[in-house]
Design an enzyme around this catalytic site. Structure first.
Site, PDB file in Angstrom:
ATOM      1  N   ASP A   1       2.693  13.707 -19.071  1.00  0.00           N
ATOM      2  CA  ASP A   1       1.987  13.353 -20.258  1.00  0.00           C
ATOM      3  C   ASP A   1       1.147  14.723 -20.553  1.00  0.00           C
ATOM      4  OD1 ASP A   1      -1.579  13.052 -20.312  1.00  0.00           O
ATOM      5  OD2 ASP A   1      -1.137  11.666 -19.399  1.00  0.00           O
TER       6      ASP A   1
ATOM      7  N   HIS B   1      -3.847   8.076 -26.145  1.00  0.00           N
ATOM      8  CA  HIS B   1      -2.921   9.286 -26.257  1.00  0.00           C
ATOM      9  C   HIS B   1      -1.769   9.240 -26.863  1.00  0.00           C
ATOM     10  CE1 HIS B   1      -2.928  12.751 -23.622  1.00  0.00           C
ATOM     11  NE2 HIS B   1      -2.157  12.377 -23.238  1.00  0.00           N
TER      12      HIS B   1
ATOM     13  N   CYS C   1      -3.584  16.163 -28.316  1.00  0.00           N
ATOM     14  CA  CYS C   1      -2.316  15.481 -27.751  1.00  0.00           C
ATOM     15  C   CYS C   1      -2.011  15.530 -28.765  1.00  0.00           C
ATOM     16  CB  CYS C   1      -2.949  14.640 -26.457  1.00  0.00           C
ATOM     17  SG  CYS C   1      -3.556  13.391 -28.132  1.00  0.00           S
TER      18      CYS C   1
END
Length: 464
Positions: free
Chosen positions: A159, A141, A56
């Site tokens: 996201d 994240h 990520c």
């Protein structure tokens, strides 16, 4: 047989609002009318989901398989990545970066930065936060912020794990709370970073890589061993210096610094170069020509010829074609093999030519043609014009140019030390080659920062 897979979860709402829902579309339209979605369209055109749950961190202007400076991607895949390492990756890839932990900023300053990036298409924000604050599964994240609705004080999170959660709106105060949490792996607070493109793309032709985990040994060799070798050995000529440095190089040194080639899937209907491809190729060729015209390159070429060092473009191109197939398909390069390569010239605008290597890459019995756009220069010889491609002599040249000037201060012969410093002097280099060398110096400093485990302490761009 059952096969494990990742699937999209139900987005906890509230507090988040699905971007594609009726309310999410309304929030988007309101923000669009107020001019705080300017960065969204530029960002979404390059946006792709991460290919691994631990990937990520690398931001979306690059495929994550291309980002292996500061931390080998296999390590990222296994352990994830910290805020400091992501900032390091951004610096290493040449982006202009401003990074802040929450204890180095405030919610008001954060809001101003969100507005700044949301009203411009030349600035993007990456936020690192704890998912639990949004009632989502998982922990730390990274994701880019795609826009902002000022009236509702809500930010759009794009996201990167789209296989898990869709893009969603969240209250900015809650996002700040999610960022204002401790990363247990570093003991430091999370935060945000602003990324924009530099005035000129750095690293046009050369870059450093940490893909091979032995990079720490190579960095140590360059930083500590080379200065010691040239000061302790009896060196009385430039060729002797090169001999001392070259003969002690770690065996996997060629994995540490590489020349950069552009790859594309072969299109049999259009064999010509586009104006954009030709423009990028021209820039690389200018840098290559400038390297070839340095006095240091001439010394290195003479030395490598004397020790019988040879390189084959087809072999280097075959490896690059496999790496290109990896990037384009998302599969590991070790699953590919290049069955054959073919070097040819193709036409560009105004009848200019470029060199293209076509490789037939094989994986699981299926074939795929991949094209590698290779920069070249020409020299005149008795048989006519001869093409010169990137090779070990120019790669070795730019790396020596990128080493700190004090590397050579220990040479005992004062005249020789002066000659060596003249050969590596930045003042004598053309502008584009100066930029290339400075980019490699920044990368070397970033690797030193990582090697000394200081990347979490120092988020600033390296000085040079």
């Amino acid at each position: 047989m059952a096969m494990a897979s990742l699937y999209r979860r139900s987005l906890p709402s509230p507090p988040a609002i699905d971007f594609s829902s009726a309310e999410g579309k309304l929030i988007f339209n309101e923000a669009l009318q107020k001019g705080t979605m300017e960065g969204f369209f530029r960002l979404i055109s390059y946006f792709q989901t991460q290919s691994e749950p631990a990937y990520c961190g690398p931001w979306r202007w690059f495929d994550e398989s291309m980002l292996d400076c500061c931390e080998p991607l296999e390590v990222v895949k296994d352990k994830g990545i910290s805020f400091g390492k992501v900032v390091c990756l951004a610096h290493c890839s040449g982006a202009k970066v401003e990074a802040f932990r929450t204890n180095q900023s405030s919610i008001d300053d954060f809001r101003k930065s969100v507005v700044k990036c949301s009203t411009s298409d030349n600035c993007h924000m990456i936020s690192t936060y704890h998912r639990g604050v949004f009632k989502q599964t998982g922990s730390g994240h990274f994701s880019p912020i795609g826009g902002y609705n000022a009236e509702r004080d809500m930010a759009l999170i794009l996201d990167v794990a789209r296989f898990k959660y869709p893009p969603h709106w969240v209250p900015l105060k809650l996002l700040w709370e999610a960022m204002d949490s401790i990363d247990q792996s570093t003991g430091k607070r999370r935060g945000f970073m602003l990324i924009s493109r530099p005035h000129r793309e750095p690293g046009l032709l050369y870059t450093l890589s940490c893909k091979d985990e032995s990079w720490t040994g190579i960095a140590k060799y360059l930083k500590e061993d080379v200065p010691r070798l040239v000061s302790s050995q009896h060196v009385d000529s430039v060729e002797k210096i090169l001999s001392v440095v070259f003969k002690s190089l770690p065996s996997n040194f060629n994995q540490f610094i590489r020349w950069v080639a552009e790859v594309r899937i072969t299109d049999d209907t259009n064999q010509n170069l586009s104006a954009e491809e030709k423009s990028r190729l021209n820039l690389k060729q200018v840098v290559l020509k400038e390297v070839h015209e340095t006095e240091l390159f001439k010394h290195i070429s003479k030395f490598l010829t004397s020790v019988g060092h040879e390189e084959c473009l087809s072999y280097a191109a075959a490896k690059a074609c496999c790496q290109g197939a990896e990037i384009l398909s998302g599969s590991p390069s070790k699953e590919f093999c290049c069955r054959e390569t073919c070097v040819k010239c193709v036409k560009g605008p105004q009848e200019t030519e470029g060199t293209v290597v076509t490789g037939v890459v094989v994986r699981d019995g299926s074939e795929q043609k991949v094209e590698l756009l290779v920069p070249s220069t020409q020299t005149e010889c008795e048989c006519g014009p001869e093409a010169n491609y990137p090779a070990g002599n120019d790669v070795f040249t730019v790396l020596l140019l990128a080493l700190p000037p004090q590397t050579w201060s220990g040479i005992k012969d004062q005249a020789l030390m002066h000659e060596m410093k003249q050969l590596i002097s930045m003042a004598s280099l053309p502008t584009m080659l100066q930029e290339e060398v400075l980019h490699l110096r920044r990368q070397l400093q970033l690797l030193k920062r990582c090697q000394e485990n200081k990347e979490e302490e120092d988020l600033a761009a390296p000085a040079y």
